[in-house]
Design an enzyme around this catalytic site. Structure first.
Site, PDB file in Angstrom:
ATOM      1  N   GLU A  72       0.886  -1.175   0.000  1.00  0.00           N
ATOM      2  CA  GLU A  72       0.000   0.000   0.000  1.00  0.00           C
ATOM      3  C   GLU A  72       0.915   1.213   0.000  1.00  0.00           C
ATOM      4  OE1 GLU A  72      -3.240  -0.194  -0.145  1.00  0.00           O
ATOM      5  OE2 GLU A  72      -3.561  -2.305   0.329  1.00  0.00           O
ATOM      6  N   CYS A  76      -2.297   9.020   2.255  1.00  0.00           N
ATOM      7  CA  CYS A  76      -1.866   8.465   0.965  1.00  0.00           C
ATOM      8  C   CYS A  76      -2.878   8.742  -0.135  1.00  0.00           C
ATOM      9  CB  CYS A  76      -1.650   6.971   1.111  1.00  0.00           C
ATOM     10  SG  CYS A  76      -3.059   6.131   1.838  1.00  0.00           S
TER      11      CYS A  76
HETATM   12  P1  NAD Z   1       8.408   4.893   4.660  1.00  0.00           P
HETATM   13  O1  NAD Z   1       8.345   4.060   3.428  1.00  0.00           O
HETATM   14  O2  NAD Z   1       9.599   5.727   4.879  1.00  0.00           O
HETATM   15  O3  NAD Z   1       8.322   3.958   5.951  1.00  0.00           O
HETATM   16  C1  NAD Z   1       7.231   3.102   6.191  1.00  0.00           C
HETATM   17  C2  NAD Z   1       7.675   1.980   7.115  1.00  0.00           C
HETATM   18  O4  NAD Z   1       8.602   1.148   6.425  1.00  0.00           O
HETATM   19  C3  NAD Z   1       8.408   2.434   8.369  1.00  0.00           C
HETATM   20  O5  NAD Z   1       8.067   1.543   9.415  1.00  0.00           O
HETATM   21  C4  NAD Z   1       9.873   2.310   7.978  1.00  0.00           C
HETATM   22  O6  NAD Z   1      10.728   2.144   9.089  1.00  0.00           O
HETATM   23  C5  NAD Z   1       9.858   1.083   7.097  1.00  0.00           C
HETATM   24  N1  NAD Z   1      10.846   1.035   6.024  1.00  0.00           N
HETATM   25  C6  NAD Z   1      11.403   2.071   5.345  1.00  0.00           C
HETATM   26  N2  NAD Z   1      12.209   1.592   4.365  1.00  0.00           N
HETATM   27  C7  NAD Z   1      12.132   0.236   4.414  1.00  0.00           C
HETATM   28  C8  NAD Z   1      12.719  -0.815   3.653  1.00  0.00           C
HETATM   29  N3  NAD Z   1      13.532  -0.579   2.630  1.00  0.00           N
HETATM   30  N4  NAD Z   1      12.414  -2.096   3.969  1.00  0.00           N
HETATM   31  C9  NAD Z   1      11.559  -2.366   4.982  1.00  0.00           C
HETATM   32  N5  NAD Z   1      10.984  -1.411   5.754  1.00  0.00           N
HETATM   33  C10 NAD Z   1      11.259  -0.127   5.465  1.00  0.00           C
HETATM   34  O7  NAD Z   1       7.068   5.746   4.696  1.00  0.00           O
HETATM   35  P2  NAD Z   1       6.620   6.832   5.774  1.00  0.00           P
HETATM   36  O8  NAD Z   1       7.346   8.103   5.502  1.00  0.00           O
HETATM   37  O9  NAD Z   1       6.669   6.253   7.131  1.00  0.00           O
HETATM   38  O10 NAD Z   1       5.075   7.011   5.395  1.00  0.00           O
HETATM   39  C11 NAD Z   1       4.610   7.833   4.380  1.00  0.00           C
HETATM   40  C12 NAD Z   1       4.348   7.021   3.127  1.00  0.00           C
HETATM   41  O11 NAD Z   1       3.407   5.993   3.376  1.00  0.00           O
HETATM   42  C13 NAD Z   1       3.721   7.877   2.033  1.00  0.00           C
HETATM   43  O12 NAD Z   1       4.349   7.600   0.811  1.00  0.00           O
HETATM   44  C14 NAD Z   1       2.282   7.414   2.002  1.00  0.00           C
HETATM   45  O13 NAD Z   1       1.621   7.597   0.781  1.00  0.00           O
HETATM   46  C15 NAD Z   1       2.417   5.976   2.347  1.00  0.00           C
HETATM   47  N6  NAD Z   1       1.136   5.475   2.831  1.00  0.00           N
HETATM   48  C16 NAD Z   1       0.405   4.644   2.016  1.00  0.00           C
HETATM   49  C17 NAD Z   1      -0.843   4.196   2.428  1.00  0.00           C
HETATM   50  C18 NAD Z   1      -1.677   3.292   1.566  1.00  0.00           C
HETATM   51  O14 NAD Z   1      -2.548   2.628   2.115  1.00  0.00           O
HETATM   52  N7  NAD Z   1      -1.462   3.247   0.276  1.00  0.00           N
HETATM   53  C19 NAD Z   1      -1.339   4.583   3.676  1.00  0.00           C
HETATM   54  C20 NAD Z   1      -0.576   5.427   4.464  1.00  0.00           C
HETATM   55  C21 NAD Z   1       0.667   5.864   4.045  1.00  0.00           C
END
Ligand code: NAD
Length: 504
Positions: free
Chosen positions: A268, A302
């Site tokens: 997601e 998102c």
């Molecule tokens: P992020 O990708 O930086 O981090 C999300 C999570 O993944 C955190 O727990 C982080 O520690 C972990 N993470 C980061 N890189 C990783 C990797 N390479 N491997 C495994 N884990 C990893 O995102 P964020 O800044 O925390 O959140 C914002 C983003 O989330 C935005 O892009 C938003 O659109 C997206 N989002 C999507 C949805 C959806 O349902 N489509 C909902 C909410 C947020």
């Protein structure tokens, strides 16, 4: 030694909201265990900039222990052998425990990520409702499909996918945790959950509730940590499925890693959704839709409508509506009951959003509203509701996900041009049309490439599948489709005798 829970949160302490919450333990194999080595993570209040807690930054050994516990519990433990009714009953008890402290959980969400209490106290109880809905849906979906085929009788049964690594962002910490953890557990999977390093505290409350409800050891494991912790988890060969919500960049790395061993994937990811306002749109409905869809949660959503497409003949009228939506928010301390927009989650996120505003200005867009830090709110990570005009769809502010209270109003000349602009995006998560004409509404809804779409509203519907196309992800969460995503299908080609045994 870290805090060992009695199930209650510490008392609130005036404006600071929550007293310090320091945890040096992770939930692994049903035990609160000390983390192995790395420097703890600090949890910073985005409104006061004070440290409100610390949690372990889980290392590779912590991940190893948690995955091993989940693997053992899945392969040899009682959880998946329980009937679904037994599993649902235990999970229902956990929801009851959470419901008993829901106001404190709501305030914790406000402390961690800055969501105003005027919103979090309404939104957080919705997670309990959703959790119960997921359990009911799972019970209804627990079917054995027995068919007669040319090859004889066959049964198609559902089996839990196995060990799930579930990884979440910070923008809706409690509600998202419920909708990631409960569907996985009720189907019989074992879970290792990693919340965002910015908002890890409420996951402890959920973990405690699951233990208190009698979940067998190893079925749910909590490992807090940063992106490296997430990477170790995703790369672990004993993880059968990765359920990830977060940025598209991280999603790409995870897909590459999971692809090496064909781990099941649910991604997601980000969005850049367009709301298309037609010439007959109702201004009041449009205003409400943009308030909820573009600026709520400080735009850290998102599926936010970050591009607003308006008829070129009435650009200024509709720009006024979008500006009015931005101005309707009262930005400030999340614990002031009159506040409707809090800060962004972190300094990093605030600086990122301000960087995008500068990029918009240097590429030639104009500010119709906001564009900076609100007066008097220098402490905390606040950004004004911001509206750009004069932008093109080629600019970075129109193409990249900003994840802040920043929207771009762009004119179009024909309906098909509006649809082309909406579709001219790497993302495909959500979208909207505002019109009083049902036929045009459905034409636009079908023409925009996205996983979800709303007419005359911003609607986040947990009783229907949610997810994206293109760079917005793979798979669907929520509803029956989200439950079934935690099953593998198995076909059993039956004999007449086994067919009889199954159908009688
Ligand atoms: P992020 O990708 O930086 O981090 C999300 C999570 O993944 C955190 O727990 C982080 O520690 C972990 N993470 C980061 N890189 C990783 C990797 N390479 N491997 C495994 N884990 C990893 O995102 P964020 O800044 O925390 O959140 C914002 C983003 O989330 C935005 O892009 C938003 O659109 C997206 N989002 C999507 C949805 C959806 O349902 N489509 C909902 C909410 C947020």
């Amino acid at each position: 030694m870290g805090k060992h829970f009695d199930g209650r949160l510490p008392q609130r302490d005036g404006a600071e909201a929550m007293t310090q919450q320091n945890y040096d333990v992770l939930l692994i194999n049903g035990q609160w265990q000390q983390s192995n080595s790395r420097e703890p993570l600090q949890v910073i209040s985005p409104s006061t900039e004070n440290v409100i807690g610390t949690v372990p930054n889980g290392d590779s050994k912590d991940v190893e222990s948690a995955v091993a516990a989940a693997r053992r519990s899945f392969d040899t433990g009682p959880w998946r052998k329980h009937s679904i009714e037994q599993r649902a009953a235990i999970l229902e008890r956990a929801l009851d425990l959470l419901e008993g402290q829901i106001e404190d959980v709501a305030d914790l969400v406000s402390s961690e990520m800055g969501l105003p209490t005027s919103v979090s106290r309404k939104k957080t109880p919705g997670a309990i409702w959703a959790g119960r809905y997921f359990l009911e849906t799972a019970l209804a979906e627990e079917t054995v499909d027995v068919r007669k085929t040319l090859w004889g009788p066959a049964a198609v049964i559902k089996e839990p996918v196995g060990v799930v690594a579930s990884i979440a962002p910070w923008n809706s910490p409690f509600n998202m945790a419920i909708s990631k953890i409960f569907p996985a557990l009720v189907t019989g999977c074992s879970v290792v959950y990693k919340p965002s390093p910015d908002t890890p505290l409420d996951a402890y409350i959920i973990a405690k509730a699951l233990v208190g409800a009698g979940l067998p050891e190893g079925v749910f494991n909590l490992v807090t940590g940063d992106a490296d912790t997430g990477r170790w988890l995703v790369e672990h060969p004993d993880v059968d499925k990765v359920s990830f919500t977060g940025s598209t960049g991280a999603g790409r790395q995870i897909a590459a890693s999971a692809g090496q061993r064909f781990a099941r994937l649910q991604l997601e990811l980000g969005g850049k959704s367009a709301a298309i306002v037609l010439d007959d749109a109702d201004p009041a409905k449009t205003l409400q839709g943009i308030i909820a869809g573009s600026f709520a949660n400080s735009g850290q959503v998102c599926s936010a409508y970050s591009r607003i497409l308006v008829p070129s003949a009435s650009t200024s009228t509709w720009t006024d509506v979008v500006v009015a939506a931005g101005k309707s928010f009262r930005v400030g301390d999340p614990f002031d009951p009159l506040t409707t927009m809090g800060p962004l989650v972190s300094r990093v996120q605030r600086d990122r959003v301000l960087g995008y505003i500068q990029a918009g200005l240097s590429e030639g867009a104009h500010l119709a509203l906001g564009g900076g830090i609100p007066t008097g709110l220098d402490k905390g990570f606040y950004v004004e509701p911001t509206v750009f005009t004069g932008a093109t769809n080629a600019m970075r502010i129109s193409r990249e996900e900003i994840f802040g209270p920043v929207v771009t109003v762009m004119p179009y000349d024909s309906l098909d041009e509006a649809i082309d602009i909406a579709n001219d995006s790497d993302y495909g998560l959500h979208g909207a049309v505002f019109t009083e004409d049902p036929e045009r509404a459905l034409y636009v809804a079908r023409s925009v490439r996205s996983g979800t779409f709303s007419i005359n509203s911003y609607t986040h519907n947990v009783q229907a599948p949610f997810g994206g196309v293109k760079d917005s992800g793979i798979g669907r969460e929520m509803a029956a489709e989200g439950i079934n995503a935690y099953y593998e299908l198995k076909t059993i080609n039956l004999t007449d005798a086994t067919f009889g045994a199954l159908t009688n």
